[in-house]
Enzyme design. Structure first.
Site, PDB file in Angstrom:
ATOM      1  N   CYS A 248       0.824  -1.228   0.000  1.00  0.00           N
ATOM      2  CA  CYS A 248       0.000   0.000   0.000  1.00  0.00           C
ATOM      3  C   CYS A 248       0.847   1.262   0.000  1.00  0.00           C
ATOM      4  CB  CYS A 248      -0.964   0.059   1.186  1.00  0.00           C
ATOM      5  SG  CYS A 248      -2.200  -1.223   1.166  1.00  0.00           S
ATOM      6  N   THR A 249       2.088   1.125  -0.389  1.00  0.00           N
ATOM      7  CA  THR A 249       2.998   2.277  -0.339  1.00  0.00           C
ATOM      8  C   THR A 249       3.585   2.429  -1.734  1.00  0.00           C
ATOM      9  OG1 THR A 249       3.431   1.600   1.911  1.00  0.00           O
ATOM     10  CG2 THR A 249       4.904   3.254   1.009  1.00  0.00           C
TER      11      THR A 249
END
Lengths: 145, 398
Positions: free
Chosen positions: B353-354
């Site tokens: 999620c980065t």
């Protein structure tokens, strides 16, 4: 095809993928498909002339199944008309879904004949064809314009 | 440590994905079961004993959280569904009204989606400018880089205390002091820090803090928004309805409750709140410093062992938390995690999620190992044994 041979073909296509990397993108249609895990990330480049796929490449990072399936798919589709490519796609999906299919038409793609045993890998195996369909659709929209 | 408290550890898994969520101890599970079997009632709604008891437990959790993060006042603790919701409340309930077009918000490319996307939306909505603080060679935020990034227009710095991929611990106290000197505010994403290191919002002078329960032994769906009272007073609810109003009339006169209930519309996740209380008490009993020491010991042990394997690339050797990201050379991270899964070892593969961190570490996808208190050196030994044998990865996964 026995399991060892299947694995050998897959690994060969992971380590020496066909048409990975494109230098001149002019006149190529590009499409990308992220699968639900948002990890596999393949850009597919397809050149269509007179209804025929005359060249195709891919770029990007993906798991062994997606990478090899893309490589094998590209070997199969170059030179096919769009109808022929879609017909190949149909046979392939039927194999993946464990329905009746014509294995003679699929050649090396037969290495994924057991993929249904690992349901979570089905999306990896179908990702290249989903992306191909995107490029075919784009080509049709462009013609309509 | 305390492995006997965790029923999931009987399931024959080696669980190294604690940055995603943690297993729950019996004490937390029991607190949820007790709510559903001994005193189910809504909170703040009834005059009967059951409801009073729930009210008491619900509100006492606020005190437990307040003490755990060293806030000044229980009114500063708002229960949410998790870090994501807390950050969205900060951005769309407060910053949307506090910031003006042209005001700058500083984040980094190593932030989680939940500390990026709300800001990018607000940028589109009201014309703030989101900028990135450059990271150093070890992908860390330095005080120097923060100083150099602050302009007269910088109104907010919003950072994870510990990042979820690189696992570096940011110098939040120093950064808070810099942004305060610029008349700005600091927002801290505590999702990866509050479960692992001591949190002191007063000492660090943090204006806003968001964190989740499920990454610290509590149930999913419960989280916390902390803010200094003066800012919470100005925060507009992003949800309206039951539980947060004191009256509304047919002539459309409306009055809302005082803090903290004004920001907790609708029936809350009561079981989650009670589970969070049990989780915090559990952590406090062991001691958060002891948990942190244990994680660092495991991390150093793993690092030493990983370095003995030729074809392993480690991306965050310098980090000071219990997170390690790595790849087997020329193997896609998802294939590695599938390989480990074959041996019941759970690690996270992907971009975590980065999605902007690839610009920093130059690699899109990695395998992440994140420890918690119940992990052991024996589990690491098993992992190493499997990784050493990685030549047969395709044999296993294909």
């Amino acid at each position: 095809m026995d399991a060892n041979l299947k694995r050998e073909i897959i690994v060969d296509n992971v380590e020496n993928p066909f048409h990975r990397g494109i230098k001149d993108k002019e006149n190529f249609i590009k499409a990308n498909t992220h699968n639900e895990s948002c990890i596999d990330n393949i850009d597919l480049y397809v050149k269509i002339q007179d209804n025929k796929i005359i060249d195709a490449y891919f770029e990007g990072e993906a798991c062994a199944i997606t990478t090899s399936a893309t490589s094998i798919m590209l070997k199969k589709i170059i030179g096919l008309t769009k109808e022929e490519a879609r017909s190949l796609m149909k046979e392939y999906y039927q194999m993946i879904e464990e329905e009746t299919y014509n294995s003679d038409k699929l050649g090396e793609l037969n290495v994924y004949s057991d993929i249904a045993k690992q349901p979570s890998r089905k999306k990896c195996a179908t990702l290249p064809f989903q992306t191909l369909e995107k490029t075919l659709k784009i080509s049709e929209i462009e013609i309509d314009d | 440590m305390n492995r006997e408290d965790f029923p999931m550890l009987n399931e024959d898994y080696i669980y190294f994905d604690n940055g995603a969520t943690t297993f729950k101890p019996n004490q937390v599970i029991q607190s949820v079961v007790d709510y559903y079997t001994k005193y189910t009632a809504n909170s703040h709604r009834g005059d009967y004993d059951l409801s009073q008891k729930v009210d008491y437990l619900y509100e006492s959790t606020r005190d437990v959280v307040k003490n755990f993060i060293k806030a000044n006042n229980s009114k500063e603790i708002i229960f949410t569904s998790g870090t994501t919701m807390s950050l969205n409340m900060i951005v769309f309930g407060f910053m949307k009204y506090f910031l003006k077009p042209g005001d700058e918000v500083l984040i980094t490319k190593a932030e989680h989606a939940s500390n990026v996307l709300p800001w990018l939306e607000l940028e589109k909505e009201i014309g703030i400018v989101v900028k990135y603080i450059p990271l150093d060679d070890n992908h860390k935020v330095t005080v120097e880089n923060v100083k150099n990034s602050i302009t007269k227009n910088t109104k907010v710095i919003s950072l994870a205390y510990v990042t979820n991929v690189i696992g570096d611990v940011r110098p939040i106290k120093e950064i808070a002091s810099l942004i305060h000197a610029n008349n700005g505010l600091i927002v801290v994403d505590g999702a990866q820090s509050v479960p692992h290191i001591k949190t002191d919002v007063t000492y660090d002078d943090i204006d806003f803090l968001a964190f989740s329960g499920h990454k610290m032994l509590a149930p999913t769906g419960i989280g916390v928004l902390y803010a200094k009272e003066k800012y919470l007073e100005l925060m507009k609810p992003i949800s309206y309805g039951g539980g947060m109003n004191s009256r509304f009339e047919s002539n459309k006169e409306v009055e809302y409750k005082e803090l903290p209930l004004r920001l907790e519309a609708g029936t809350q996740n009561i079981a989650g709140v009670l589970g969070l209380q049990a989780a915090i008490k559990y952590i406090e009993e062991i001691g958060i410093d002891k948990i942190h020491e244990h994680e660092i010991e495991l991390k150093n042990y793993l690092l030493t062992k990983l370095k003995e394997i030729d074809n392993i690339e480690i991306y965050n050797q310098e980090s000071d938390s219990g997170i390690i990201v790595f790849n087997i050379k020329n193997i896609f991270s998802e294939d590695t995690s599938r390989y480990l899964n074959h041996y019941h070892i759970c690690v996270r593969a992907g971009n975590h999620c980065t999605k902007m961190v690839k610009d920093e570490i130059g690699i899109k996808n990695t395998c992440r190992i994140s420890f918690y208190l119940y992990n052991t050196k024996e589990e690491i030994d098993k992992l190493i044994e499997v990784l050493k044998d990685n030549k047969k990865i395709y044999e296993v996964i294909l």
